[in-house]
Design an enzyme around this catalytic site. Structure first.
Site, short mmCIF file in Angstrom:
data_model
loop_
_atom_site.label_atom_id
_atom_site.label_comp_id
_atom_site.label_asym_id
_atom_site.label_seq_id
_atom_site.Cartn_x
_atom_site.Cartn_y
_atom_site.Cartn_z
N LYS A 1 0.86 -1.18 0.00
CA LYS A 1 0.00 0.00 0.00
C LYS A 1 0.90 1.23 0.00
O LYS A 1 1.49 1.60 1.02
CB LYS A 1 -0.88 0.03 1.25
CG LYS A 1 -1.97 1.07 1.16
CD LYS A 1 -2.21 1.80 2.47
CE LYS A 1 -1.56 3.12 2.59
NZ LYS A 1 -1.78 4.10 1.56
N GLU B 1 9.80 16.31 15.36
CA GLU B 1 10.37 16.17 14.01
C GLU B 1 9.70 17.21 13.11
O GLU B 1 8.48 17.28 13.03
CB GLU B 1 10.05 14.75 13.50
CG GLU B 1 10.62 14.44 12.14
CD GLU B 1 10.18 13.05 11.63
OE1 GLU B 1 9.03 12.65 11.92
OE2 GLU B 1 10.99 12.40 10.96
N CYS C 1 13.78 10.73 6.60
CA CYS C 1 13.76 10.27 7.99
C CYS C 1 15.14 10.34 8.63
O CYS C 1 15.27 10.48 9.84
CB CYS C 1 13.21 8.86 8.07
SG CYS C 1 14.11 7.72 7.01
N GLU D 1 9.56 1.21 10.76
CA GLU D 1 10.62 2.18 10.48
C GLU D 1 9.97 3.55 10.60
O GLU D 1 9.19 3.95 9.73
CB GLU D 1 11.17 1.97 9.06
CG GLU D 1 11.70 0.58 8.80
CD GLU D 1 13.03 0.32 9.50
OE1 GLU D 1 13.69 1.28 9.93
OE2 GLU D 1 13.41 -0.86 9.64
#
Ligand code: NAD
Length: 539
Positions: free
Chosen positions: A191, A396, A298, A264
């Protein structure tokens, strides 16, 4: 900062990709409904096409097709599976121009950063085609009574793997977890993020051309909140890449279903510049660490800790190098930094910088959106004097924003680097690699690069990669990246019949005998203890 002033109005027309090609890719998705999702080019905020908005039934059918294909795929000799992966790697390189165009169309990233993704997929293919089978063989383990018993372990694919990927590196992150799953004999249902489905569909097209049997790699496009949970309820393993917030939901659902998962997730990555670093090199490395893919990476650094003694010089070199960057949305190699993905991401970045300003931070360069370049473009931004409570210090940002802070010594740099709930990637800059490695070993992150931003860690495909703390669970890459997709089966044998009291022997005697045997066995040297002794003796 040199800027491209002309904003393109029709992104598709600027590439060699036709609307017909995108429609053909969307047609690959098996979907009953008529609802669609509009896919937009961030460079111009215009539509480039539509993909099916799949529902639960479509997910169910995709998983059924994958399950049907998986059993014969698992029986396909591993050499054949390796050849398909190898051919796929060749096809990715041959079709790089189209892949780069589609990547840029969907993400708005600069072409130089799109190139990293294509190279990465080709290298990952080479690795798993070459070494993938090494994790699949049989293992001999120690039986309970050596000679009298044996224990052998074989590995089998888990079955159907569900992969859920984000929009920021749609080529790399759609495949880096799919290739090891396939080589291990699993089928995969992917997906992709709803903003970047075409890249994944183009990859499915190439995998089919490489000879992957129908059904082994299915794609379901649609909304995360619908397709994600529907997929997790039907597969045997989930490989998720995305935000920590969604990762927790995925882990909860996988836990309820008693299936394994790898997560992750996000990061707030530190970069440390030691007092013996080459300042120009560290500044160049910091530019790459902070502004690759406009900071939507990331592994990107969002916190820099620099030694007091070189802080002024480093700041100046870093600001100068950042001002050299060109911001733009072109489909050639002219621009260094591209667009953010959409308006939500732009608002998030702006909010973090505004909050920092209000709390007294200084903006050394950048700090503004650039609608003259692209609707979602934002300048590479360096902050200093950032309050520890500021949003940009705690959360973040996932954009082109970094805060620089000077520190009195290495211990403080390490303490501050580790003062985070995340632990994905870090970078250390020094003139002494040995010193860099010693510092790296003190940092609580899954990967630490010395004198490099992130590529040496990511591209070492043989080494595991993943996060400490809120950055995730499990590891991708290397043998660990395959083992997670395997069930192990231990077959143990006995040459002396049932390991129980022999007929007619009283239980008390048997127990006494077993205790004596166990005591003896604990005193006998094992293979491991002999090896340890030889090693300690320097042999
Ligand atoms: P996200 O969590 O919003 O979305 C990721 C994927 O999850 C998308 O495909 C989305 O459709 C899907 N999803 C959404 N809701 C879901 C649900 N309830 N169940 C299952 N799937 C669902 O993440 P994002 O904002 O698109 O991506 C950015 C984040 O991803 C950042 O935090 C970044 O650090 C992280 N990221 C991590 C890595 C890594 O390797 N550690 C790599 C890239 C991005």
């Amino acid at each position: 900062m040199a800027l491209e002033t002309e904003t393109r109005t029709n992104a598709l027309a600027a590439t060699d990709v036709s609307a017909g090609r995108l429609t053909a890719l969307a047609d690959r998705v098996g979907c009953d409904g008529t609802e669609t999702i509009d896919v937009r080019a961030p460079a111009t905020d215009t539509s480039i096409g539509e993909v099916p908005d799949c529902g639960e039934t479509d997910v169910e059918r995709a998983v059924d097709r994958a399950r049907e294909a998986q059993s014969s795929w698992a029986e396909t000799p591993v050499d054949e599976r390796r050849e398909i992966l190898d051919r796929f790697g060749d096809l990715v390189l041959q079709h790089r121009a189209e892949l780069l165009d589609i990547l840029q169309l969907e993400t708005g990233k600069s072409r130089r950063h799109a190139v990293e993704e294509v190279l990465d997929v080709a290298m990952t293919c080479s690795y798993y085609a070459d070494r993938g089978d090494s994790a699949l063989g049989e293992d001999r383990r120690q039986g309970v009574f050596p000679l009298a018993t044996t224990a052998r372990v074989t590995y089998e694919p888990v079955g159907v793997v569900g992969a859920i990927s984000p929009w920021n590196y749609p080529l790399t992150l759609s495949l880096t977890d799919v290739l090891p799953a396939l080589i291990a004999g699993n089928a995969v249902v992917l997906k992709p993020d709803e903003k970047t489905p075409y890249t994944a569909l183009a990859l499915a097209d190439l995998l089919e051309r490489a000879g992957l049997p129908e059904g082994c790699f299915e794609i379901v496009t649609g909304r995360g909140a619908t397709v994600g949970p529907a997929l997790i309820d039907r597969v045997d393993y989930v490989s998720f890449t995305g935000s920590t917030e969604t990762g927790r939901l995925v882990a909860e659902q996988a836990g309820r279903n008693l299936i394994d998962c790898s997560l992750e997730l996000g990061g707030k990555n530190p970069l440390i510049v030691l007092d013996d670093a080459d300042i120009e090199e560290a500044a160049r490395g910091a530019v790459q660490a902070c502004f690759a893919n406009a900071g939507q990476l990331c592994l990107a650094a969002e916190r820099i800790y620099v030694a007091d003694s070189i802080a002024d010089e480093f700041r100046e070199a870093f600001v100068d190098a950042t001002k050299e960057l060109t911001l733009g949305t072109g489909f050639d190699f002219e621009d260094d930094v591209g667009s953010l993905i959409d308006g939500d991401q732009l608002e998030r970045v702006e909010a973090h910088v505004e909050d920092a300003r209000e709390r007294g931070a200084t903006v050394l360069t950048g700090g503004e959106r650039r609608p003259d370049v692209g609707p979602f473009c934002y300048e590479p931004t360096i902050l200093t004097d950032l309050e520890p409570e500021a949003t940009a210090a705690c959360e973040e940002t996932f954009g082109p924003v970094v805060a620089v802070e000077s520190v009195p010594n290495v211990a403080t740099a390490i303490r501050k680097a580790n003062d985070s709930e995340y632990g994905l990637n870090a970078s250390v800059w020094t003139g002494n690699r040995k010193r860099g490695v010693a510092v790296a070993r003190e940092i609580d992150c899954g990967t630490v690069c010395v004198n490099d931003a992130y590529i040496s860690g990511w591209a070492a495909v043989d080494a595991p990669m993943g996060g400490f703390g809120d950055s995730g669970l499990g590891r991708r890459h290397g043998p660990e990246g395959i083992r997670r997709y395997l069930e192990s089966r231990t077959v143990a044998t006995s040459r002396i019949g049932p390991l129980d009291a022999p007929p007619g022997v009283p239980t008390a005697w048997y127990a006494r005998g077993m205790f004596a045997l166990t005591r003896l066995q604990r005193r006998l040297p094992t293979v491991a203890s002999v090896k340890r002794r030889l090693r300690d003796a320097g042999l």
